[in-house]
Scaffold this motif. Structure first.
Motif, PDB file in Angstrom:
ATOM      1  N   GLN A 112      59.440  58.137   2.817  1.00  0.00           N
ATOM      2  CA  GLN A 112      59.119  58.658   4.387  1.00  0.00           C
ATOM      3  C   GLN A 112      59.746  58.802   5.313  1.00  0.00           C
ATOM      4  OE1 GLN A 112      54.946  56.745   4.117  1.00  0.00           O
ATOM      5  NE2 GLN A 112      54.091  58.361   3.375  1.00  0.00           N
ATOM      6  N   ALA A 113      59.171  59.590   6.214  1.00  0.00           N
ATOM      7  CA  ALA A 113      60.243  59.615   7.181  1.00  0.00           C
ATOM      8  C   ALA A 113      59.681  60.145   7.823  1.00  0.00           C
ATOM      9  CB  ALA A 113      61.325  60.688   6.955  1.00  0.00           C
ATOM     10  N   ILE A 114      59.875  59.878   9.623  1.00  0.00           N
ATOM     11  CA  ILE A 114      59.270  60.474  10.864  1.00  0.00           C
ATOM     12  C   ILE A 114      60.847  61.719  10.847  1.00  0.00           C
ATOM     13  CG2 ILE A 114      58.239  60.263  13.022  1.00  0.00           C
ATOM     14  CD1 ILE A 114      58.247  57.750  13.360  1.00  0.00           C
ATOM     15  N   ILE A 126      64.971  71.566   6.986  1.00  0.00           N
ATOM     16  CA  ILE A 126      65.467  71.090   8.004  1.00  0.00           C
ATOM     17  C   ILE A 126      65.044  69.953   8.777  1.00  0.00           C
ATOM     18  CG2 ILE A 126      66.855  73.218   8.743  1.00  0.00           C
ATOM     19  CD1 ILE A 126      64.626  73.982  10.696  1.00  0.00           C
ATOM     20  N   ALA A 127      66.068  68.717   9.039  1.00  0.00           N
ATOM     21  CA  ALA A 127      65.758  67.905   9.842  1.00  0.00           C
ATOM     22  C   ALA A 127      64.924  67.441   8.272  1.00  0.00           C
ATOM     23  CB  ALA A 127      64.101  68.168  10.406  1.00  0.00           C
ATOM     24  N   PHE A 128      62.960  66.519   8.466  1.00  0.00           N
ATOM     25  CA  PHE A 128      62.844  66.256   7.158  1.00  0.00           C
ATOM     26  C   PHE A 128      61.726  66.730   6.762  1.00  0.00           C
ATOM     27  CE2 PHE A 128      64.837  61.725   6.365  1.00  0.00           C
ATOM     28  CZ  PHE A 128      65.617  62.167   5.060  1.00  0.00           C
ATOM     29  N   ASN A 129      61.777  68.354   7.380  1.00  0.00           N
ATOM     30  CA  ASN A 129      60.515  69.313   7.014  1.00  0.00           C
ATOM     31  C   ASN A 129      61.578  70.001   5.409  1.00  0.00           C
ATOM     32  OD1 ASN A 129      59.013  69.442   9.064  1.00  0.00           O
ATOM     33  ND2 ASN A 129      61.140  69.538  10.012  1.00  0.00           N
ATOM     34  N   GLU A 130      60.612  69.681   4.755  1.00  0.00           N
ATOM     35  CA  GLU A 130      60.302  69.645   3.238  1.00  0.00           C
ATOM     36  C   GLU A 130      59.660  70.939   3.101  1.00  0.00           C
ATOM     37  OE1 GLU A 130      62.805  68.562   1.833  1.00  0.00           O
ATOM     38  OE2 GLU A 130      62.968  66.038   1.453  1.00  0.00           O
ATOM     39  N   TYR A 175      52.973  58.175  17.191  1.00  0.00           N
ATOM     40  CA  TYR A 175      54.380  58.608  17.907  1.00  0.00           C
ATOM     41  C   TYR A 175      54.730  59.631  18.054  1.00  0.00           C
ATOM     42  CZ  TYR A 175      59.078  56.697  18.396  1.00  0.00           C
ATOM     43  OH  TYR A 175      60.274  56.923  18.585  1.00  0.00           O
ATOM     44  N   GLY A 176      55.046  60.390  16.501  1.00  0.00           N
ATOM     45  CA  GLY A 176      55.343  61.803  16.781  1.00  0.00           C
ATOM     46  C   GLY A 176      54.710  62.782  18.199  1.00  0.00           C
ATOM     47  N   GLU A 177      53.496  62.487  18.189  1.00  0.00           N
ATOM     48  CA  GLU A 177      52.831  63.491  20.191  1.00  0.00           C
ATOM     49  C   GLU A 177      54.055  62.776  20.694  1.00  0.00           C
ATOM     50  OE1 GLU A 177      48.242  63.515  20.161  1.00  0.00           O
ATOM     51  OE2 GLU A 177      48.127  63.748  17.759  1.00  0.00           O
ATOM     52  N   LYS A 178      53.756  61.587  20.826  1.00  0.00           N
ATOM     53  CA  LYS A 178      54.633  60.563  21.930  1.00  0.00           C
ATOM     54  C   LYS A 178      56.356  61.196  21.876  1.00  0.00           C
ATOM     55  CE  LYS A 178      52.028  56.377  22.684  1.00  0.00           C
ATOM     56  NZ  LYS A 178      52.348  55.355  21.970  1.00  0.00           N
ATOM     57  N   TYR A 179      56.656  60.998  20.824  1.00  0.00           N
ATOM     58  CA  TYR A 179      57.673  61.505  20.964  1.00  0.00           C
ATOM     59  C   TYR A 179      58.062  63.587  21.579  1.00  0.00           C
ATOM     60  CZ  TYR A 179      62.642  61.574  19.055  1.00  0.00           C
ATOM     61  OH  TYR A 179      64.642  62.106  19.017  1.00  0.00           O
ATOM     62  N   ASP A 180      57.303  63.911  21.032  1.00  0.00           N
ATOM     63  CA  ASP A 180      56.863  65.241  21.684  1.00  0.00           C
ATOM     64  C   ASP A 180      57.132  65.860  22.938  1.00  0.00           C
ATOM     65  OD1 ASP A 180      57.702  66.644  18.801  1.00  0.00           O
ATOM     66  OD2 ASP A 180      55.634  67.143  18.409  1.00  0.00           O
ATOM     67  N   THR A 191      55.893  66.943  15.668  1.00  0.00           N
ATOM     68  CA  THR A 191      56.718  65.634  15.251  1.00  0.00           C
ATOM     69  C   THR A 191      55.665  64.506  14.481  1.00  0.00           C
ATOM     70  OG1 THR A 191      58.455  65.408  16.875  1.00  0.00           O
ATOM     71  CG2 THR A 191      58.675  63.506  15.711  1.00  0.00           C
ATOM     72  N   GLY A 192      55.956  64.082  13.459  1.00  0.00           N
ATOM     73  CA  GLY A 192      54.730  63.110  12.771  1.00  0.00           C
ATOM     74  C   GLY A 192      55.354  63.117  11.413  1.00  0.00           C
ATOM     75  N   LEU A 193      55.239  61.948  10.374  1.00  0.00           N
ATOM     76  CA  LEU A 193      55.293  61.473   9.221  1.00  0.00           C
ATOM     77  C   LEU A 193      55.090  62.182   7.965  1.00  0.00           C
ATOM     78  CD1 LEU A 193      55.001  58.732   7.379  1.00  0.00           C
ATOM     79  CD2 LEU A 193      53.103  59.371   6.638  1.00  0.00           C
ATOM     80  N   VAL A 194      56.239  63.086   7.110  1.00  0.00           N
ATOM     81  CA  VAL A 194      56.042  63.507   6.053  1.00  0.00           C
ATOM     82  C   VAL A 194      56.890  63.196   4.698  1.00  0.00           C
ATOM     83  CG1 VAL A 194      57.002  65.108   7.852  1.00  0.00           C
ATOM     84  CG2 VAL A 194      58.726  63.478   6.884  1.00  0.00           C
ATOM     85  N   ASN A 195      56.584  63.892   3.950  1.00  0.00           N
ATOM     86  CA  ASN A 195      56.917  62.940   2.997  1.00  0.00           C
ATOM     87  C   ASN A 195      58.247  63.676   2.306  1.00  0.00           C
ATOM     88  OD1 ASN A 195      55.081  60.738   2.067  1.00  0.00           O
ATOM     89  ND2 ASN A 195      53.605  63.233   1.650  1.00  0.00           N
ATOM     90  N   LEU A 196      59.215  62.986   1.455  1.00  0.00           N
ATOM     91  CA  LEU A 196      60.623  64.139   1.066  1.00  0.00           C
ATOM     92  C   LEU A 196      60.145  63.858  -0.345  1.00  0.00           C
ATOM     93  CD1 LEU A 196      62.617  60.678   2.471  1.00  0.00           C
ATOM     94  CD2 LEU A 196      61.669  62.634   3.654  1.00  0.00           C
ATOM     95  N   THR A 197      60.482  65.163  -0.904  1.00  0.00           N
ATOM     96  CA  THR A 197      60.689  65.574  -1.980  1.00  0.00           C
ATOM     97  C   THR A 197      61.482  64.396  -2.520  1.00  0.00           C
ATOM     98  OG1 THR A 197      63.289  66.978  -1.554  1.00  0.00           O
ATOM     99  CG2 THR A 197      60.120  67.766  -1.183  1.00  0.00           C
TER     100      THR A 197
END
Ligand code: GLP
Length: 244
Positions: free
Chosen positions: A178-180, A139-143, A112-117, A152-158
């Motif tokens: 988690q977030a996208i 920034i955004a959810f780039n931890e 989905y993230g690839e499509k979003y980009d 863009t894609g899946l990330v884990n939150l700290t």
């Protein structure tokens, strides 16, 4: 990095809204990158006021939001789509089809993230991106991590972010883990970036951002030091430790 220090949160919000207003008036078909969190709420209020009182027109504007919690659907009051509707989209004349927030319910976040980009690219790229900053420099959810995602894609939150954002939920346990998120590369492609910071809680991170003169994946916001057109708009409290 251009720096604007204001006396108060309200002044910060007005200064940021003015930058966006100028861009929107210059190009009625502009593509905006938008952010959530408590910091940009005043900026959105001011843009809504400009729409209502000063004929700022959003009808041709396209928007892409930075991120969304995984597992929250659009009707969840803690979802970022809900936030955007509540603070901006429901109060201005944006066209619903042209407002994009990542889908937290998608089954395959990376695909989905690839499509979003690609959608951002197809829309012509982001002309101006609004950002907040996490107290840990995200920034955004780039931890903070050893590596940072480009796309863009899946990330884990700290744990720190989960604790920081728990104030919006009934309990810490309810905060998604988690977030996208738009990746660092997706954010850095924006032609112009405006980053907001308000209050004492952001003073340490603003000091680190401005004084280290180095980029570090442990402080994702430092990558903004490499971008040719970034404006930090912050209030005195957030700026209070710079130079000390
Ligand atoms: C969240 C968002 C970020 C935002 C940050 C800071 O984690 N994903 O985009 O910048 O919170 O939020 P606040 O403005 O509430 O301090």
């Amino acid at each position: 990095m251009k720096i604007i220090v204001t006396d108060s949160y309200d002044e910060m919000s007005k200064a940021a809204a003015e930058i966006f207003e100028k861009e929107i008036r210059q190009d009625s078909k502009i593509v905006l990158g938008l952010a959530t969190g408590s910091t940009p709420i005043g900026t959105y209020e001011e843009l809504v006021r400009k729409y209502k009182e000063e004929k700022l027109d959003f009808s041709g504007v396209t928007t892409f939001n930075l991120d969304e919690y995984v597992g929250l659907d659009v009707k969840d009051p803690n979802s970022y789509r809900f936030f955007m509707e509540e603070h901006l989209f429901n109060h201005v004349n944006t066209n619903n089809e042209n407002t994009h927030v990542p889908d937290g319910m998608t089954v395959n976040p990376d695909e989905y993230g690839e499509k979003y980009d690609k959608m951002i690219e197809a829309a012509g790229g982001i002309r101006i991106q609004l950002l907040g900053i996490g107290s840990n420099g995200h920034i955004a959810f780039n931890e903070p991590d050893e590596e940072l995602p480009v796309g863009t894609g899946l990330v884990n939150l700290t744990i720190q972010t989960i604790e920081d954002n728990a104030r919006f939920f009934k309990s810490k346990e309810q905060v998604p883990t988690q977030a996208i998120s738009m990746g660092m590369g997706s954010i850095m492609k924006a032609k112009k970036i405006v980053i907001l910071a308000s209050g004492e809680g952001k003073a340490e991170i603003i000091k680190k951002l401005l004084e280290r003169g180095k980029v570090s994946t442990r402080i994702p916001a430092t990558f903004l030091l490499l971008h040719p057109d970034v404006t930090l708009v912050c209030d005195r409290k957030a700026y209070s430790l710079v130079g000390r």
